[in-house]
Design a protein around this motif. Sequence first.
Motif, PDB file in Angstrom:
ATOM      1  N   THR A   1       1.308  10.189  -1.733  1.00  0.00           N
ATOM      2  CA  THR A   1       1.385   8.752  -1.493  1.00  0.00           C
ATOM      3  C   THR A   1       0.494   8.282  -0.355  1.00  0.00           C
ATOM      4  O   THR A   1       0.396   7.083  -0.111  1.00  0.00           O
ATOM      5  CB  THR A   1       2.830   8.345  -1.164  1.00  0.00           C
ATOM      6  N   ALA A   2      -0.141   9.181   0.384  1.00  0.00           N
ATOM      7  CA  ALA A   2      -0.984   8.806   1.526  1.00  0.00           C
ATOM      8  C   ALA A   2      -2.320   8.248   1.019  1.00  0.00           C
ATOM      9  O   ALA A   2      -2.693   8.495  -0.116  1.00  0.00           O
ATOM     10  CB  ALA A   2      -1.213  10.016   2.424  1.00  0.00           C
TER      11      ALA A   2
ATOM     12  N   TRP B   1      -1.237   6.197   4.636  1.00  0.00           N
ATOM     13  CA  TRP B   1      -0.263   5.185   5.041  1.00  0.00           C
ATOM     14  C   TRP B   1      -0.898   4.388   6.168  1.00  0.00           C
ATOM     15  O   TRP B   1      -0.837   4.774   7.327  1.00  0.00           O
ATOM     16  CB  TRP B   1       1.035   5.827   5.494  1.00  0.00           C
TER      17      TRP B   1
ATOM     18  N   VAL C   1       5.634   3.910   3.968  1.00  0.00           N
ATOM     19  CA  VAL C   1       6.098   5.272   3.685  1.00  0.00           C
ATOM     20  C   VAL C   1       7.572   5.373   4.050  1.00  0.00           C
ATOM     21  O   VAL C   1       8.055   4.667   4.932  1.00  0.00           O
ATOM     22  CB  VAL C   1       5.258   6.318   4.466  1.00  0.00           C
TER      23      VAL C   1
END
Length: 188
Positions: free
Chosen positions: A154-155, A157, A139
């Motif tokens: 985007t998670a 992470w 990230v």
Amino acid sequence: MTDRYNTPNEGTLDWHVPLNENFEQLDRDVERRDEEANIDQYEPVAGAKFFATDSGAIYSGDGSAWRLVGYATRAVGGDIGHYVSYADGLVDEPVNDFLFGDGESLEVTRLAFPIKGTPSGETVADVALRVYEGEELLVEIEGNTFERAAVADTAPWVGETGPVTVTVTNQSGSAIAGIPKVWANIRS
């Protein structure tokens, strides 16, 4: 408990109505506990809580889906230090490593990189805070921003092998004073 639930008086007509309201309230008040893989077997009633007994994950129901809130496990991170001056020209300068054991993983839950003298909500271009698992970027955020895994596209992470390294990049053209902040959970 009597403040939270309805208790009809003896002889009350339609006594079943307040009792049914109690059952609706119980759907929100009673925590569901099961393995994380079984979460889809439970209705995500708005305000309900699901606790994953295997991973420590905590979810909150929003009426249509379960939303990850965090973990009830060993937590690490926060401020890595006070404001530090980072010279111009840095590229992925390591500032911290997260170490964890075999059979464990590290999940970054949120990160921030406040820059001194920069108004809240204003991003500092060409300044970045990055988190790597080995060579793989997990990230990154720009200078003077904040990100939470619970709401990020985007998670998750997650680093499966350590160390997980936090770096700072400054290509802004001048020195900056910032505080790299990373919060994470270590899970078995």
